[in-house]
Every structure is written in C-alpha cells, then in structure tokens.
Scaffold this motif. Structure first.
Motif, short mmCIF file in Angstrom:
data_model
loop_
_atom_site.label_atom_id
_atom_site.label_comp_id
_atom_site.label_asym_id
_atom_site.label_seq_id
_atom_site.Cartn_x
_atom_site.Cartn_y
_atom_site.Cartn_z
N ALA A 254 0.93 -1.15 0.19
CA ALA A 254 0.11 0.10 0.07
C ALA A 254 0.91 1.23 -0.02
O ALA A 254 2.13 1.27 0.65
CB ALA A 254 -0.81 0.00 1.14
N GLU A 258 -2.19 5.18 3.00
CA GLU A 258 -2.96 4.20 3.15
C GLU A 258 -2.62 3.17 4.35
O GLU A 258 -3.61 2.98 5.02
CB GLU A 258 -3.17 3.43 1.82
N LYS A 261 -3.50 4.90 7.50
CA LYS A 261 -4.79 4.61 8.06
C LYS A 261 -5.08 3.65 8.87
O LYS A 261 -5.67 3.53 10.23
CB LYS A 261 -5.91 4.68 6.87
N LYS A 299 -11.54 -4.85 3.13
CA LYS A 299 -10.85 -4.07 2.19
C LYS A 299 -10.58 -4.89 0.93
O LYS A 299 -10.58 -4.36 -0.14
CB LYS A 299 -9.58 -3.25 2.82
#
Length: 302
Positions: A254, A258, A261, A299
């Motif tokens: 990622a 990202e 987070k 996700k």
C-alpha cells in the motif's frame, strides 16, 4: 608519502523520483543490500534466489510482476549530491536481470552509489529519505544529522535561521504555532521513527514571542559499522489462509498514506486492550497486523 585520510565532504544529498517507493520496494532494497554487503566493493554484480526474497511482498515467493515493478521504481530513483561544489547524480540500482527458469535475480549498483554507501552516515541519509513523506522532514533531518554526527547534543536556531534553512518562504507559516504544527511536529515524528538518533525540542521566548528553537539529539543505535545502518530482515509473517495472506500483502504494497490509516486504527484498537504500538513499528506490519485483520479482510475481499 603518507596517504591522505581526509574524508570527502558530501553535501545536499537527496533522493529524487517521480514515483514514491512503496514499503515493499524499500524492503526489497534492504534484502538486496543484506545479500550484497559483505562483497559490496569487491564485486560488480550480485545474485539472489527468489526464495531469499520471501517476506518482501507477503508470506510467499515474490510475485514476478510486482518484483519487476519494484525494480523499475528503484532504478528510476536518483541520488543527487554535491562534492566540492560539483553536482553529481546516480541511482539506487544500476540494472537487474530476472531469470525465471533459475528463479534468481542478478543485480548491480552504480560505482558512485557503492562509494557513497561506504560511509554509514551517507548510507543512512540515503535510505532514510525513502521513508519521508512530510515536506520538511528531509531538510530538518539534514540540519539535525549534521549537528548530531559532529558530536553536538544540542542545536539552537533562531526562528529566522530555522525558517531559512527549511526553505519556508516569507509570509508562510509566520506564526510559531503554524510552524510547529505543519513543519516541526510532522518532521520530528518521521525523524524519530527512522533515524539512528532521537530528537526533542524546546523553545526560547522573549516575552510572548518565540525567538529560538533548541533541539536535543540522543543516539538510539550505533551506526559506526556501515552494515548496522541497513534495517534487519524483518520476521516474516507466514499465513496459511489465502484471504489473510492477501490482506497482509495489501499492507506491504500500500501507499504510505493508506498504510498510515490502518496503522492509526491498529494503535487505537490496541490501546483499548492496554497494548502500546510505537511509531517506530509503522514499517513493521507483522507486529500490528492482527489489530486490523477484520478491516483489511473487508478491504481486500473479492
């Protein structure tokens, strides 16, 4: 005649790339350095089996297309620096050859890059920049690292001097509260996460106005041995469940924002269980993956 031992002064070193390196790219580069370092200056090229790259992108062998993408980004990442007022440019890697039949990679470094990396301080400066995402991190790191490696434990800078050295234009971040919030705090956070020294700072005031910032640096680890600068190969997280493996691999590949987070979410979740995750573990998903398993599975669900 006695041979000169005077050290070449490298100045204004920074990494330049049109595409930021991912965590997986940086892990790959660290694995390559570990593999090459004992013969770094003696050999022109090095070989590494794909089985030795397990853990770079996930629990299994490196996916070949992702491996190629990482090599493209690494070769395109340039190192710019000055020596005796002369501008120089080289790259993190010179070339790479993937032999799918033998399941190995042959790779090499530019001569200039190898000479730079002989110096542990230059090596840290090069590797650490691949981590920085905040605007002022690299400039502040350069200021503090120069003082720290000159054996200075403190550095006091007037606000006007600090602004100038951080290249902050007139009329921008004029209040110290803004300078602190948008420049110092995020930069110090990144420096403390990745540098071999820790930083804290205080202010000096004249009345209500902040006139100086005093930085204090303390060593976290000894990098006098160049090999100690290279981050250790991380413990690999082996996952049998394909869905979990896909979720973990997503974290490794990622973008930094990202991953941040999920890292912040992991810290909050862990705190509720009286567990502490430190900022230095940001690039260690194997240590905090379990705290965001459910969210990552959602996700990455097909």
């Amino acid at each position: 005649m006695k041979k000169s031992t005077q050290k070449i002064l490298i100045q204004n070193l920074f990494l330049a790339s049109s595409t930021p390196l991912t965590l997986a790219d940086r892990r790959l580069y660290n694995y390559l350095l570990h593999n090459a370092f004992h013969h770094f200056l003696k050999q022109d090229s090095f070989k590494i089996l794909l089985t030795e790259l397990i853990g770079v992108y996930g629990a299994g062998l490196p996916p070949l297309e992702r491996l190629k993408e990482s090599f493209r980004r690494l070769i395109r990442t340039l190192i710019e620096y000055e020596v005796d007022g002369k501008w120089n440019i080289t790259s993190l890697l010179e070339k790479a050859e993937l032999d799918e039949k033998l399941e190995q990679v042959t790779y090499s470094y530019p001569v200039e890059c190898k000479m730079l990396f002989k110096d542990p301080i230059i090596l840290e400066k090069s590797l650490i920049q691949a981590h920085f995402t905040q605007k002022y991190s690299n400039l502040l790191y350069e200021i503090l690292a120069t003082a720290h490696y000159a054996k200075k434990s403190t550095l006091s800078l007037e606000i006007t001097d600090l602004r100038s050295r951080l290249h902050i234009h007139e009329g921008k971040l004029t209040n110290f509260s803004d300078l602190d919030r948008f420049a110092l705090v995020p930069a110090i956070k990144e420096i403390n996460s990745y540098a071999s020294f820790a930083v804290k700072y205080f202010t000096k005031r004249k009345g209500m106005k902040v006139t100086d910032v005093i930085f204090e640096m303390t060593s976290k680890r000894d990098i006098s041995n160049t090999e100690n600068v290279i981050p250790p190969k991380r413990p690999r997280l082996f996952i049998d469940n394909p869905d979990m493996e896909r979720a973990y691999a997503y974290l490794l590949n990622a973008e930094t924002d990202e991953r941040r987070k999920f890292f912040d979410l992991a810290r909050k979740t862990a705190e509720k269980k009286n567990k502490r995750i430190t900022e230095e573990e940001f690039d260690r998903p194997d240590l905090w993956f379990k705290w965001v398993e459910r969210q990552l599975l959602t996700k990455t669900k097909d």
